[in-house]
Write a protein that holds these residues in place. Structure first.
Motif, PDB file in Angstrom:
ATOM      1  N   SER A 776       1.023  -1.512   0.156  1.00  0.00           N
ATOM      2  CA  SER A 776       0.609   0.070   0.284  1.00  0.00           C
ATOM      3  C   SER A 776       0.965   1.272  -0.018  1.00  0.00           C
ATOM      4  CB  SER A 776      -1.203  -0.206   1.449  1.00  0.00           C
ATOM      5  OG  SER A 776      -0.175  -0.216   2.408  1.00  0.00           O
ATOM      6  N   LEU A 777       2.083   1.209  -0.851  1.00  0.00           N
ATOM      7  CA  LEU A 777       3.148   2.150  -0.005  1.00  0.00           C
ATOM      8  C   LEU A 777       2.063   2.896  -1.100  1.00  0.00           C
ATOM      9  CD1 LEU A 777       5.783   3.705   1.626  1.00  0.00           C
ATOM     10  CD2 LEU A 777       6.939   2.432  -0.363  1.00  0.00           C
ATOM     11  N   ARG A 778       2.640   4.550  -0.811  1.00  0.00           N
ATOM     12  CA  ARG A 778       2.297   5.446  -1.437  1.00  0.00           C
ATOM     13  C   ARG A 778       3.956   5.926  -2.513  1.00  0.00           C
ATOM     14  NH1 ARG A 778      -1.141   6.862   2.531  1.00  0.00           N
ATOM     15  NH2 ARG A 778      -3.117   6.924   1.949  1.00  0.00           N
ATOM     16  N   ILE A 779       4.359   6.176  -3.633  1.00  0.00           N
ATOM     17  CA  ILE A 779       4.950   6.628  -4.028  1.00  0.00           C
ATOM     18  C   ILE A 779       4.696   7.764  -4.942  1.00  0.00           C
ATOM     19  CG2 ILE A 779       7.547   6.020  -5.760  1.00  0.00           C
ATOM     20  CD1 ILE A 779       6.487   2.671  -4.696  1.00  0.00           C
ATOM     21  N   LEU A 780       5.711   8.801  -5.061  1.00  0.00           N
ATOM     22  CA  LEU A 780       6.275  10.177  -5.454  1.00  0.00           C
ATOM     23  C   LEU A 780       7.311  10.315  -6.768  1.00  0.00           C
ATOM     24  CD1 LEU A 780       4.973  12.772  -7.130  1.00  0.00           C
ATOM     25  CD2 LEU A 780       5.507  13.691  -4.501  1.00  0.00           C
ATOM     26  N   PHE A 781       7.353  10.427  -7.578  1.00  0.00           N
ATOM     27  CA  PHE A 781       8.511   9.988  -8.196  1.00  0.00           C
ATOM     28  C   PHE A 781       9.242  11.951  -8.675  1.00  0.00           C
ATOM     29  CE2 PHE A 781       7.063   5.663  -9.346  1.00  0.00           C
ATOM     30  CZ  PHE A 781       8.028   5.040  -9.053  1.00  0.00           C
ATOM     31  N   VAL A 782       9.843  12.080  -8.873  1.00  0.00           N
ATOM     32  CA  VAL A 782      10.660  13.352  -9.269  1.00  0.00           C
ATOM     33  C   VAL A 782      11.741  13.419 -10.027  1.00  0.00           C
ATOM     34  CG1 VAL A 782       9.610  14.244  -7.047  1.00  0.00           C
ATOM     35  CG2 VAL A 782      12.209  13.959  -6.646  1.00  0.00           C
ATOM     36  N   THR A 783      12.254  13.543 -10.562  1.00  0.00           N
ATOM     37  CA  THR A 783      12.734  13.284 -11.802  1.00  0.00           C
ATOM     38  C   THR A 783      12.549  14.488 -13.149  1.00  0.00           C
ATOM     39  OG1 THR A 783      13.976  12.471 -13.115  1.00  0.00           O
ATOM     40  CG2 THR A 783      11.299  12.204 -13.602  1.00  0.00           C
ATOM     41  N   GLY A 784      13.904  15.355 -13.031  1.00  0.00           N
ATOM     42  CA  GLY A 784      14.524  16.238 -14.255  1.00  0.00           C
ATOM     43  C   GLY A 784      14.272  15.672 -15.892  1.00  0.00           C
ATOM     44  N   TYR A 785      14.288  13.865 -16.151  1.00  0.00           N
ATOM     45  CA  TYR A 785      14.174  13.612 -17.209  1.00  0.00           C
ATOM     46  C   TYR A 785      13.729  12.601 -16.791  1.00  0.00           C
ATOM     47  CZ  TYR A 785      16.289  13.614 -21.989  1.00  0.00           C
ATOM     48  OH  TYR A 785      15.913  13.842 -23.469  1.00  0.00           O
ATOM     49  N   ALA A 786      12.162  12.370 -17.500  1.00  0.00           N
ATOM     50  CA  ALA A 786      11.260  11.441 -16.396  1.00  0.00           C
ATOM     51  C   ALA A 786      11.467  10.162 -18.097  1.00  0.00           C
ATOM     52  CB  ALA A 786       9.665  11.694 -16.793  1.00  0.00           C
ATOM     53  N   HIS A 787      11.831  10.819 -19.528  1.00  0.00           N
ATOM     54  CA  HIS A 787      11.202   9.851 -20.591  1.00  0.00           C
ATOM     55  C   HIS A 787      13.022   8.693 -20.280  1.00  0.00           C
ATOM     56  CE1 HIS A 787      11.030   8.122 -24.981  1.00  0.00           C
ATOM     57  NE2 HIS A 787       9.923   8.853 -24.046  1.00  0.00           N
ATOM     58  N   ARG A 788      13.480   9.549 -20.386  1.00  0.00           N
ATOM     59  CA  ARG A 788      14.716   8.361 -20.860  1.00  0.00           C
ATOM     60  C   ARG A 788      15.645   7.458 -19.564  1.00  0.00           C
ATOM     61  NH1 ARG A 788      20.530  11.749 -21.809  1.00  0.00           N
ATOM     62  NH2 ARG A 788      19.827  11.934 -23.739  1.00  0.00           N
ATOM     63  N   ALA A 789      14.535   8.251 -18.451  1.00  0.00           N
ATOM     64  CA  ALA A 789      14.831   7.430 -16.922  1.00  0.00           C
ATOM     65  C   ALA A 789      14.086   6.302 -16.803  1.00  0.00           C
ATOM     66  CB  ALA A 789      14.548   8.430 -15.598  1.00  0.00           C
ATOM     67  N   THR A 790      12.834   6.464 -17.683  1.00  0.00           N
ATOM     68  CA  THR A 790      11.878   4.934 -17.863  1.00  0.00           C
ATOM     69  C   THR A 790      11.478   4.216 -18.317  1.00  0.00           C
ATOM     70  OG1 THR A 790      10.272   6.716 -18.112  1.00  0.00           O
ATOM     71  CG2 THR A 790      10.602   6.400 -16.189  1.00  0.00           C
ATOM     72  N   GLY A 791      11.270   5.709 -19.878  1.00  0.00           N
ATOM     73  CA  GLY A 791      10.794   5.053 -21.397  1.00  0.00           C
ATOM     74  C   GLY A 791       9.985   5.908 -21.460  1.00  0.00           C
ATOM     75  N   ASP A 792       8.541   5.246 -21.033  1.00  0.00           N
ATOM     76  CA  ASP A 792       7.504   6.029 -20.921  1.00  0.00           C
ATOM     77  C   ASP A 792       6.493   6.427 -19.603  1.00  0.00           C
ATOM     78  OD1 ASP A 792       5.864   2.882 -20.021  1.00  0.00           O
ATOM     79  OD2 ASP A 792       6.556   2.994 -22.410  1.00  0.00           O
ATOM     80  N   ASP A 793       5.147   6.854 -19.374  1.00  0.00           N
ATOM     81  CA  ASP A 793       5.294   6.650 -17.915  1.00  0.00           C
ATOM     82  C   ASP A 793       3.687   5.830 -18.427  1.00  0.00           C
ATOM     83  OD1 ASP A 793       6.737   9.914 -17.453  1.00  0.00           O
ATOM     84  OD2 ASP A 793       4.728  10.415 -18.428  1.00  0.00           O
ATOM     85  N   GLU A 794       3.815   4.932 -18.730  1.00  0.00           N
ATOM     86  CA  GLU A 794       2.783   3.905 -18.983  1.00  0.00           C
ATOM     87  C   GLU A 794       2.821   3.082 -17.768  1.00  0.00           C
ATOM     88  OE1 GLU A 794       1.605   1.712 -22.518  1.00  0.00           O
ATOM     89  OE2 GLU A 794       1.183   3.822 -23.588  1.00  0.00           O
TER      90      GLU A 794
END
Length: 828
Positions: A776-794
């Motif tokens: 049940s842990l809530r998670i907030l990601f912070v990043t300056g370049y989300a696409h490179r880090a994750t590939g996409d937000d899906e």
């Protein structure tokens, strides 16, 4: 009284056509129909329509369907015109009545019928003539539910049907004659065509000259007995087209008809140039098309096609005789190879190209001459040439007598288990192509460096300006603080904040251009979103500009980031405003289009389907073609220095591509500009739109335990201080492994706030490990370049959110507050 009666007849039979006059003069009282003045409206009304129409029409009325027709139908009747008026239908067309009797029965039962190009052998010219008609039979009613007659609307299609049949015959013959190599193949092609069309010519014979002897070839099985028939003297060979009668006592082949032909035509098959004819064609003529004025031209076209094919056969024979001379003098390699890769024959050109004498090659295998690296491929190509298909342009390297090699391009054909191939020396072309490829690579590299130089120069220019504002403001604040002065600190802090926000906006535009900007896509109705921007749009332009917002007929929705769409539209509005300094018209038009394969711009490929369009059109000064080609490039601007960054349209381009859409521009100097944003249509209902309002970022209403994982010390300090000031219990870690240790050791955690790009264990993997500990842990990601880090937000799951750097402290606190106050997500 007579005058009154005449006027009444004219109302029943209106007009001045030939048939109207004939009907008024006809003695109807002598027919079962009686006095026209007493006819029912069910007959008089369609009669008026028939006589005033230019379409071919006739109608029948009464038990025996007494015949009425208009002027347009006269050619169809032919010799029956005049005498057919008022006669029973089954007598007028006695010869074909049996073909339509069942349809007449359907009409009497109240059911309409339809025929498309129906063959009818009409005796309108004194004999059963081949005709084709498209027509409908419709019931005419004499009171409720009672059929009193029928109406026929007809269109004769005889010439079309026969014309298309003959055209198809010519087309089929032409296709079958392509590539024929012998006279027997020519005869077979002719037979195949007239087996498909036995109507224009019930039988066909081809008499070919063979050294003074005539060979008679039958083009159908039924015509074979005619090969020995004695034809009239002087007919073979024919010098020109001749028609002659066929003996009625002879049992002639009938082709597709039930009666035998009574006439035939003989005409020569022309020779080449001034050479004598190749032979004579004998065509039996269609017994149902007597006196056809076009049949001779049709026959000549067939003879012309045969002449061309026979000329090709003669030329091929001559080519075979010249083959030995070509073999001896060919500059290209010509070889014969067997299935064991043994050379059976090679041309003398082998010596010229590779240096070996032909006698040193014949009897040896591929392996003795092919470059070893190419041997396996060459043997596979030989196997393909022997079994599957001919080779075209197969390239391989053959060794020369001096130890080098030459590139050869091979084309093959297979016959009797042997491969016949010719190879062209393409070594020089290969060398030139390699040199050209190297030059193109160098040019592309130079262009890349030029683009990088333009991009970095633009970034350096804008960032140096922004950094000057930030560094200068901080320096002045430090000096004031050293002297104990605080009066202007707020002003300097505001100036530094504005410059930093502009720097953040610049990075967002760069990300949008490169299609790497983190987006928050939602279902959006563009028309509603733009309607909500109306006040902002009017405030952004001068009073001299007339703004028109056109609502669409279809309220389609799309899936995109609504804030980025607002930004894109506002950018286009401001560009349009700047293009009309003296005023003008600004239109924002929301529409829809269907995109097929290849419809999207070449540089912006898009999937076929429905797209929502947002077009911003101005009546400004427009652009030249070379300027329009560059408008989507970063830092390219047509505005004065300092008036624009050159990132507006490039940001819109990147936003469109990242949203699976595209953008187009239409412009002309002096005629204004239209920029159209095209986004894929989506299904569903859009959420309510509206301008974002400033939130009341106060202190948290309830506490909570938060783990902050951030490897950048200054950023981590800002986040921790802000959350602690808001009343939260905050524990911090400098990397992924230490963050995971905290999650394991401290017990319950309300929220994990983590950077995505962490050393050792990235934020995404840390989140997965944290969810393994506490689902049940809530998670907030912070990043300056989300696409490179994750590939996409899906990959974001329920209970997860993304916050993009740089962010305002109040915005961070508000996002955390919303996530903690929301009910704990149910994670199955």
């Amino acid at each position: 009284m007579a005058h009154l009666q005449q006027e009444t007849l004219e109302s029943i039979f209106p007009g001045h056509s030939e048939m109207a006059q004939r009907m008024r003069a006809h003695d109807w009282a002598a027919t079962p129909l009686g006095d026209p003045l007493l006819w029912p409206d069910g007959l008089k009304i369609p009669l008026r329509m028939l006589l005033t129409s230019r379409f071919e029409m006739w109608l029948g009325w009464g038990d025996d369907l007494r015949f009425f027709y208009n002027d347009a139908y006269i050619p169809t009747l032919g010799l029956k015109h005049g005498g057919a008026l008022g006669q029973p239908f089954h007598q007028v067309w006695a010869e074909v009545y049996a073909d339509v009797a069942d349809q007449v029965a359907h009409v009497r039962a109240g059911e309409a019928t339809w025929n498309k190009a129906l063959l009818l052998l009409l005796e309108r010219s004194g004999y059963p003539e081949e005709t084709y008609h498209s027509f409908s039979y419709s019931p005419l009613y004499d009171g409720p539910g009672r059929v009193g007659g029928m109406l026929c609307v007809v269109s004769e299609e005889t010439e079309r049907v026969i014309g298309e049949r003959r055209l198809e015959t010519l087309r089929g013959l032409g296709m079958r004659l392509v590539g024929v190599g012998s006279r027997d193949e020519v005869r077979r092609a002719l037979c195949d065509v007239f087996e498909d069309n036995p109507y224009d010519f019930p039988f066909v014979l081809l008499a070919l000259d063979h050294g003074g002897e005539t060979e008679m070839l039958a083009c159908s099985a039924a015509a074979v007995p005619l090969a020995d028939h004695r034809w009239p003297d002087g007919l073979l060979p024919a010098e020109h087209a001749v028609c002659f009668a066929l003996d009625p006592e002879h049992d002639w082949p009938r082709g597709g008809w039930s009666v035998a032909p009574c006439e035939a035509m003989a005409l020569p098959v022309p020779g080449i140039g001034d050479q004598p004819p190749f032979g004579t064609l004998i065509f039996a003529l269609n017994p149902h098309r007597r006196g056809d004025p076009e049949i001779a031209d049709f026959a000549r076209l067939i003879a012309g096609q045969l002449s061309g094919a026979l000329a090709n056969v003669s030329a091929l024979d001559a080519e075979r005789r010249r083959a030995d001379r070509i073999w001896s003098h060919s500059r290209d390699l010509i070889i014969v190879v067997d299935a064991d890769s043994v050379f059976r024959a090679v041309t003398p050109s082998w010596t010229t190209i590779l240096g070996h004498a032909p006698e040193d090659v014949v009897g040896r295998r591929f392996a003795d001459f092919v470059v070893p690296e190419d041997l396996a491929g060459s043997l596979a190509a030989l196997a393909k040439a022997l079994g599957e298909a001919d080779l075209t342009g197969y390239e391989s390297r053959f060794r020369t007598i001096d130890g080098g090699f030459r590139w050869l391009s091979w084309h093959t054909a297979m016959e009797d288990g042997l491969v016949y191939a010719y190879g062209r020396d393409i070594t020089d072309q290969k060398n030139n192509a390699a040199a050209l490829a190297a030059a193109e690579d160098a040019l592309r590299q130079a262009q890349k460096m030029e683009a990088v130089g333009q991009l970095t120069g633009g970034i350096a220019h804008d960032f140096n300006n922004l950094l000057t504002g930030i560094i200068g403001s901080l320096e002045l604040m430090r000096r004031k603080a050293a002297r104990g002065l605080t009066a202007d600190v707020e002003r300097y802090a505001e100036a530094a904040t504005v410059s930093a926000e502009r720097a953040a906006a610049l990075t967002q535009r760069l990300l949008a251009f490169s299609r790497r900007q983190p987006l928050d896509p939602k279902l959006v109705e563009p028309a509603a979103l733009i309607a909500g921007m109306a006040d902002l749009i009017h405030q952004s332009v001068s009073e001299t500009i007339r703004v028109r917002l056109d609502p669409p007929a279809d309220r389609w929705v799309t899936r995109c980031d609504p804030h980025q769409l607002e930004s894109a539209v506002l950018n286009l509005v401001i560009n349009a405003r700047d293009a009309m300094p003296g005023g003008g018209d600004l239109s924002i038009i929301v529409g829809a289009i269907a995109i097929g394969p290849g419809d999207a711009p070449i540089d912006q490929p898009a999937a076929p389907g429905d797209y929502v369009t947002i077009a911003v059109r101005d009546t400004g000064h427009g652009m030249t073609a070379d300027v329009a080609d560059k408008v989507f490039e970063p830092f390219f601007t047509t505005k004065a220095i300092g008036a624009g960054t050159g990132l507006g349209l490039s940001m819109i381009y990147g936003f469109a591509r990242q949203s699976a859409g595209f953008v187009t521009i239409e412009t002309m100097v002096g005629a204004g500009t239209t920029v159209t944003l095209c986004l894929p249509r989506a299904s569903g209902e859009a959420a309510a739109t509206g301008r974002r309002q400033d939130a009341d970022f106060g202190r948290a209403t309830r506490g909570g335990r938060i783990v902050v994982v951030e490897d950048e010390a200054s950023v981590r300090a800002v986040i921790v201080d802000a959350l602690q000031e808001a009343g939260y219990e905050v524990l911090e870690a400098i990397d992924g492994p230490s963050g995971l240790a905290l999650l394991r050791d401290i017990g319950h955690v309300d929220l994990l706030l983590t950077d995505v790009g962490l050393p050792g264990l990235d934020g995404r993997k840390l989140a997965e490990a944290g969810r393994a500990i506490d689902p049940s842990l809530r998670i907030l990601f912070v990043t300056g370049y989300a696409h490179r880090a994750t590939g996409d937000d899906e990959w974001l799951m329920p209970g997860m959110a993304m916050l993009t750097k740089p962010f305002a402290v109040d915005g961070l606190v508000e996002r955390v507050r919303l996530m903690l106050e929301r009910d704990r997500p149910r994670l199955d």
